[in-house]
Scaffold this active site. Structure first.
Site, short mmCIF file in Angstrom:
data_model
loop_
_atom_site.label_atom_id
_atom_site.label_comp_id
_atom_site.label_asym_id
_atom_site.label_seq_id
_atom_site.Cartn_x
_atom_site.Cartn_y
_atom_site.Cartn_z
N ALA A 152 -3.04 -17.63 -32.89
CA ALA A 152 -2.43 -18.66 -33.74
C ALA A 152 -1.67 -18.02 -34.90
CB ALA A 152 -3.51 -19.58 -34.27
N GLU A 153 -2.28 -17.01 -35.53
CA GLU A 153 -1.59 -16.33 -36.64
C GLU A 153 -0.30 -15.68 -36.14
OE1 GLU A 153 -4.53 -14.12 -39.61
OE2 GLU A 153 -5.34 -14.30 -37.57
N GLU A 210 -2.51 14.94 -15.15
CA GLU A 210 -2.22 13.55 -15.50
C GLU A 210 -2.41 12.67 -14.27
OE1 GLU A 210 1.84 13.51 -16.91
OE2 GLU A 210 1.47 15.26 -18.17
N ASP A 232 1.10 4.86 -9.82
CA ASP A 232 1.84 4.33 -8.68
C ASP A 232 2.74 3.18 -9.13
OD1 ASP A 232 2.69 4.12 -6.13
OD2 ASP A 232 0.87 3.19 -5.33
N TYR A 275 5.27 10.01 -19.88
CA TYR A 275 4.69 11.34 -19.62
C TYR A 275 5.62 12.52 -19.78
CZ TYR A 275 6.60 10.15 -15.03
OH TYR A 275 7.42 9.74 -14.02
N LYS A 294 0.35 20.05 -14.15
CA LYS A 294 1.53 20.66 -14.76
C LYS A 294 1.15 21.93 -15.51
CE LYS A 294 3.60 16.08 -15.35
NZ LYS A 294 4.06 15.02 -16.21
N LYS A 302 -1.72 14.51 -3.90
CA LYS A 302 -1.73 13.13 -3.39
C LYS A 302 -3.11 12.76 -2.90
CE LYS A 302 1.97 11.31 -1.88
NZ LYS A 302 2.76 10.16 -2.30
N CYS A 361 -12.62 -21.98 22.98
CA CYS A 361 -13.30 -20.74 22.61
C CYS A 361 -12.84 -19.61 23.53
CB CYS A 361 -14.81 -20.93 22.71
SG CYS A 361 -15.72 -19.38 22.62
N CYS A 412 -16.16 -18.71 25.91
CA CYS A 412 -16.79 -19.62 26.88
C CYS A 412 -15.82 -20.69 27.37
CB CYS A 412 -18.04 -20.25 26.29
SG CYS A 412 -17.68 -21.44 24.99
N CYS A 456 -22.77 -20.59 24.34
CA CYS A 456 -21.66 -19.62 24.44
C CYS A 456 -22.23 -18.19 24.42
CB CYS A 456 -20.70 -19.83 23.27
SG CYS A 456 -19.43 -18.57 23.17
S1 IVH Z 1 6.13 14.33 -13.49
C1 IVH Z 1 9.71 16.99 -12.73
N1 IVH Z 1 4.05 12.89 -14.12
O1 IVH Z 1 5.33 10.67 -9.27
C2 IVH Z 1 8.82 15.93 -13.25
N2 IVH Z 1 5.43 12.13 -12.36
O2 IVH Z 1 7.15 13.18 -7.56
C3 IVH Z 1 8.36 15.04 -12.17
N3 IVH Z 1 4.74 10.00 -11.37
O3 IVH Z 1 8.28 9.76 -8.58
C4 IVH Z 1 7.56 13.90 -12.56
N4 IVH Z 1 2.99 9.67 -12.68
O4 IVH Z 1 7.77 8.93 -10.89
C5 IVH Z 1 5.11 13.01 -13.31
N5 IVH Z 1 2.19 11.68 -14.82
C6 IVH Z 1 3.25 11.80 -14.02
C7 IVH Z 1 3.56 10.85 -13.04
C8 IVH Z 1 4.66 11.06 -12.21
C9 IVH Z 1 3.72 9.19 -11.69
C10 IVH Z 1 5.69 9.78 -10.28
C11 IVH Z 1 7.09 10.10 -10.62
C12 IVH Z 1 7.65 10.72 -9.34
C13 IVH Z 1 6.45 11.16 -8.59
C14 IVH Z 1 6.35 12.66 -8.54
#
Ligand code: IVH
Length: 675
Positions: free
Chosen positions: A34-35, A114, A118, A231, A295, A319, A413, A416, A436
């Site tokens: 509300a605020e 990280e 998706d 990121y 990374k 993956k 069915c 049967c 059945c």
């Molecule tokens: S780094 C060179 N960090 O995953 C830098 N990518 O192929 C490349 N993605 O389509 C990306 N979370 O959109 C990075 N923490 C994350 C990510 C991330 C999702 C996706 C990105 C890319 C695929 C990596």
């Protein structure tokens, strides 16, 4: 110009933006709805009086851009790259070996892990601290201009401070990369709403995010629960950044949402440990991740490592096993359940999902097929996650050819051939023929199962053979089977036949609650069955109970009471009970006061070890306890008997050491039957 009102206006913008930041970035509510609404109203009033004052970072400007007919093109300042994939620990170790051979500095670098969100990559441009342009990744070189849509995402800052932040000079021009996504709960709420309004629903959070970002009318995008996690920095007019971990900190400091699942690892060994921990969290995170990104923290080193093709060597995507795949649904089959309920399932062109070949998937019920408009021949999205049975999420409408066939529930069915029925107040269709064979198979399967009569060794295959060969026409027939009935059947030799007959006979001793469960009366499960035995001491007593009496028992409502009474009134069931009684399957629940009079094992303590032939662990305990004995876990001086099965453990040695009597299964049953 009214100076003090203008100052109020700027203060109001900052105040609202700050509440937005708390709410959308930090997930904290520090003012009431509300605020907040009243502040927005105040802001709008000032803006309508003074349209010349409106600035781009006013919260009212998030939505408001006019729809476009097509998105403009954006040439990215630097290629928006993707990453090479790893699928297991070995791939990660190989990656690290490869880069170590190229540059010895790899030995001492740290790493950042990280979540791999998706969602969809977005590229956000800031000039002089102002958000000026937002683009999709496109082909990595050229993306689409989705600035107006990006503005509607409340967690994306429209302004970043260019004064000093945490002792760092903030670059005035910076291009930030992040992922736009929709959380799982938001996705579910949105789909529920779309369904309610009769609109097309989305298949998964990622598709929804993609569809929402590519709306030509930003008003629609603004209604979608899109979020951002930032990121990386694609480019900036500062050369200060030397570490990925610092970049994440910087992004957080200037107001971007950054995942707090990210971790810094000092060594590669730590990476391997942390990766496992994060992977185990996959189901606890409220947005979908399809992996992790590892990374190299040292950005100079990462840069020097260069590329393989288009993939930078300084990072790798681990993956996770996939959970969804697209395949063709070749047909729809129909299963007949224990109660005659018909359940549709999809017959699929086999597809691998996360290492398992999936050929069938559930379609839940016939309404689900209708609601999702799933047709035979459709390309469908199939999900297989954890222990859940694979299921169809929905059809991929974009690839529909027109030759797909609409499915209707079967009028007869499939097993049967008798007419099916749909009960008025239920979603399900039923085969109402109690004879059945499919229902009989399910009935027996349930009757012999672990939680019911627990007939050890009687699997679905055997049940199917018994029904197919007409040896068993109801569950009571099991108890008149003999070894010579079984011998001519597929897969039975003397020993196996004897064991099964033995197991069937032993199950006569199961307590009344198990027999009630085993009858499979709708709504009467294990707990309810146990409760009933407190009031009714055999099936005769239970069969005479009226609805009123039953409803006076806690946990029994009118529906279950009616189901129970109906069940006992049916002639087929009356006949079944008569047969069970004739065959000696008639457990009597002894009231606790009488129990001790008739308990051959009273006062005796047993320890069980090894696999028994005719009892599971649960049922032997129940058997001993029903006859007055006690079962404990370890052998001590107060143990009277150690009951030994196949492959016993060290408890036997202990029994010998303490001189405790060792008995076999048949000794136990003899003690009970001929005390
Ligand atoms: S780094 C060179 N960090 O995953 C830098 N990518 O192929 C490349 N993605 O389509 C990306 N979370 O959109 C990075 N923490 C994350 C990510 C991330 C999702 C996706 C990105 C890319 C695929 C990596």
């Amino acid at each position: 110009m009214d100076n003090s009102l203008h100052q109020d206006y700027i203060r109001l913008i900052n105040e609202i933006n700050s509440y937005n930041y708390y709410y959308h970035v930090l997930d904290q509510s520090i003012v009431s709805d509300a605020e907040f609404d009243s502040l927005i109203r105040k802001l709008r009033a000032i803006e309508s009086q003074n349209p010349g004052w409106i600035t781009k970072d006013s919260p009212t400007q998030r939505v408001g851009a006019v729809p476009v007919s097509k998105f403009g093109k954006v040439i990215h300042p630097l290629p928006i790259l993707s990453l090479a994939n790893a699928f297991n620990e070995k791939d990660l170790i190989d990656w690290r070996e490869r880069i170590f051979k190229l540059d010895p500095r790899v030995k001492s670098t740290g790493y950042v892990i990280e979540p791999k969100i998706d969602g969809l990559t977005v590229v956000l441009h800031y000039q002089n601290g102002q958000f000026v342009l937002g683009a999709t990744r496109g082909n990595g070189e050229i993306g689409e201009d989705i600035t107006s849509n990006i503005r509607t995402i409340r967690s994306i800052p429209m302004t970043i401070p260019i004064e000093k932040t945490s002792n760092r000079t903030v670059p005035s021009n910076v291009v930030v990369r992040g992922e736009v996504y929709i959380s799982i709960p938001d996705f579910e709420t949105l789909n529920d709403e779309l369904l309610k309004n009769g609109e097309k629903i989305y298949l998964n959070p990622r598709n929804t995010a993609a569809g929402s970002l590519r709306q030509l009318d930003p008003k629609i995008t603004s209604k979608r629960p899109l979020k951002l996690l930032a990121y990386s920095i694609v480019m900036s007019n500062s050369t200060e950044f030397t570490s990925q971990w610092e970049i994440l900190k910087f992004l957080r400091d200037v107001g971007f949402p950054v995942s707090d699942l990210s971790v810094y690892c000092k060594t590669f060994e730590d990476v391997l440990v942390e990766v496992k921990k994060l992977a185990a969290k996959r189901d606890d995170i409220n947005f979908e991740i399809d992996g992790l990104v590892i990374k190299i923290d040292d950005l100079d080193l990462a840069n020097d490592l260069g590329f393989v093709g288009k993939d930078p060597r300084g990072a790798i995507a681990l993956k996770f096993p996939a959970r969804e795949e697209i395949t063709t649904m070749v047909d729809i089959g129909v299963n007949v359940g224990r109660t005659g309920v018909l359940t549709p399932f999809a017959i699929l062109e086999p597809v691998e999902i996360g290492g398992v070949i999936v050929k069938q998937a559930t379609l839940h019920n016939f309404d689900y097929i209708l609601e999702k408009d799933i047709r035979i021949g459709d390309r469908v999205l199939v999900k297989r996650a954890g222990d859940v049975i694979p299921y169809i999420i929905g059809p991929i409408l974009e690839t529909r050819k027109g030759s797909e066939k609409v499915f209707s529930p079967p009028l007869i069915c499939p097993v049967c051939g008798q007419e099916t029925e749909k009960l008025a107040d239920e979603v399900a269709w039923y085969c109402v023929n109690s004879g059945c064979p499919a229902q009989l198979v399910r009935n027996i399967e349930y009757f012999v199962s672990r939680s019911a009569m627990d007939i050890v060794g009687m699997g679905i295959k055997i049940v199917e053979i018994l029904v197919r060969e007409n040896v068993v026409k109801d569950v009571a027939d099991l108890y008149s089977l003999t070894v010579s009935d079984l011998l001519p059947l597929e897969g039975f030799a003397q020993k196996k036949a004897e064991n099964l007959i033995n197991a069937i006979q032993i199950s006569k001793q199961r307590p009344l609650s198990r027999l009630i469960t085993a009858l499979g009366i709708r709504g009467v499960g294990e707990v309810m069955a146990s409760e009933l035995t407190k009031y009714f001491h055999d099936l005769d007593e239970l069969s005479q109970a009226s609805e009123e009496i039953l409803m006076s028992i806690e946990g029994i409502g009118p529906n279950i009471a009616r189901q129970l009474v109906d069940w006992f009134q049916k002639d087929t069931n009356k006949h079944l009970l008569w047969k069970l009684k004739e065959n000696g399957v008639w457990p009597i629940e002894v009231s606790s006061s009488k129990k001790s009079e008739n308990q051959p094992l009273a006062g005796l303590t047993f320890v069980v070890t090894g696999t028994l032939e005719n009892f599971s662990r649960d049922s032997v305990k129940e058997y001993i306890e029903a006859n007055g004995g006690k079962v404990t876990g370890s052998v001590s001086k107060s143990t009277n008997f150690v009951l030994v099965g196949e492959n016993p453990g060290s408890k036997v040695d202990k029994a010998i050491e303490l001189n405790i009597k060792i008995i076999r299964e048949n000794d136990l049953t003899t003690m009970v039957n001929k005390p």
